[in-house]
Design a protein around this motif. Structure first.
Motif, PDB file in Angstrom:
ATOM      1  N   UNK A   1       2.362  -8.367   1.029  1.00 25.31           N
ATOM      2  CA  UNK A   1       1.097  -8.121   1.662  1.00 25.31           C
ATOM      3  C   UNK A   1      -0.057  -8.428   0.701  1.00 25.31           C
ATOM      4  N   UNK A   2       0.036  -7.926  -0.544  1.00 27.74           N
ATOM      5  CA  UNK A   2      -1.031  -8.163  -1.514  1.00 27.74           C
ATOM      6  C   UNK A   2      -1.076  -9.624  -1.951  1.00 27.74           C
ATOM      7  N   UNK A   3       0.084 -10.269  -2.015  1.00 24.61           N
ATOM      8  CA  UNK A   3       0.116 -11.686  -2.375  1.00 24.61           C
ATOM      9  C   UNK A   3      -0.507 -12.520  -1.263  1.00 24.61           C
ATOM     10  N   UNK A   4      -0.185 -12.194  -0.020  1.00 29.42           N
ATOM     11  CA  UNK A   4      -0.771 -12.922   1.112  1.00 29.42           C
ATOM     12  C   UNK A   4      -2.291 -12.792   1.130  1.00 29.42           C
ATOM     13  N   UNK A   5      -2.784 -11.615   0.731  1.00 29.74           N
ATOM     14  CA  UNK A   5      -4.230 -11.378   0.702  1.00 29.74           C
ATOM     15  C   UNK A   5      -4.869 -11.855  -0.601  1.00 29.74           C
ATOM     16  N   UNK A   6      -4.051 -12.407  -1.481  1.00 28.62           N
ATOM     17  CA  UNK A   6      -4.509 -12.869  -2.798  1.00 28.62           C
ATOM     18  C   UNK A   6      -5.149 -11.744  -3.617  1.00 28.62           C
ATOM     19  N   UNK A  12      -0.429  -6.334  -9.149  1.00 28.69           N
ATOM     20  CA  UNK A  12       0.043  -6.094 -10.518  1.00 28.69           C
ATOM     21  C   UNK A  12       0.027  -4.609 -10.848  1.00 28.69           C
ATOM     22  N   UNK A  13      -1.014  -3.923 -10.435  1.00 27.58           N
ATOM     23  CA  UNK A  13      -1.115  -2.489 -10.722  1.00 27.58           C
ATOM     24  C   UNK A  13       0.043  -1.724 -10.064  1.00 27.58           C
ATOM     25  N   UNK A  14       0.337  -2.056  -8.827  1.00 29.00           N
ATOM     26  CA  UNK A  14       1.436  -1.394  -8.114  1.00 29.00           C
ATOM     27  C   UNK A  14       2.781  -1.773  -8.725  1.00 29.00           C
ATOM     28  N   UNK A  15       2.962  -3.050  -8.992  1.00 25.21           N
ATOM     29  CA  UNK A  15       4.228  -3.523  -9.543  1.00 25.21           C
ATOM     30  C   UNK A  15       4.487  -2.990 -10.946  1.00 25.21           C
TER      31      UNK A  15
END
Length: 107
Positions: A1-6, A12-15
């Motif tokens: 989801x975050x990657x799709x939204x760029x 990174x913070x979540x991961x």
């Protein structure tokens, strides 16, 4: 989801939290490296990718990502080694630095 939204910084913070909870898992660390790569935090991406390769030296995607990360830092000689390794793992002849092996892409 975050990657799709760029939203790579948020990703990174979540991961990073996931990696800290389960440092032995390669998947979250690869995603973290990818988030760092896309947010131009190349030193952090390199660090994560080298950790992945210490744990799993035959991880083709990590070699490809490390090669791309090193290229973006202007370290083409080091990059070429990892890109050739990624190509070999993908079963493709290397086309030279800066080209992805068939079937392996950086998104």
């Amino acid at each position: 989801m975050f990657f799709d939204a760029k939203e790579y910084v948020t990703a990174a913070r979540i991961l990073l939290g996931l990696v800290e909870e389960a440092p032995e898992q390669v998947g979250p660390r690869l995603l973290l490296a990818r988030a760092y790569y896309h947010s131009a935090r190349l030193g952090r991406a390199e660090e994560q990718l080298r950790t992945v390769l210490e744990r799993d030296p035959v991880e083709a995607y990590a070699h490809l990502m490390l090669g791309r990360t090193l290229e973006r830092q202007g370290r083409d000689g080091e990059a070429a080694t990892h890109l050739r390794i990624a190509a070999a793992f993908a079963g493709e002849p290397p086309d030279g630095p800066g080209t992805a092996p068939a079937g392996v892409t950086v998104r």
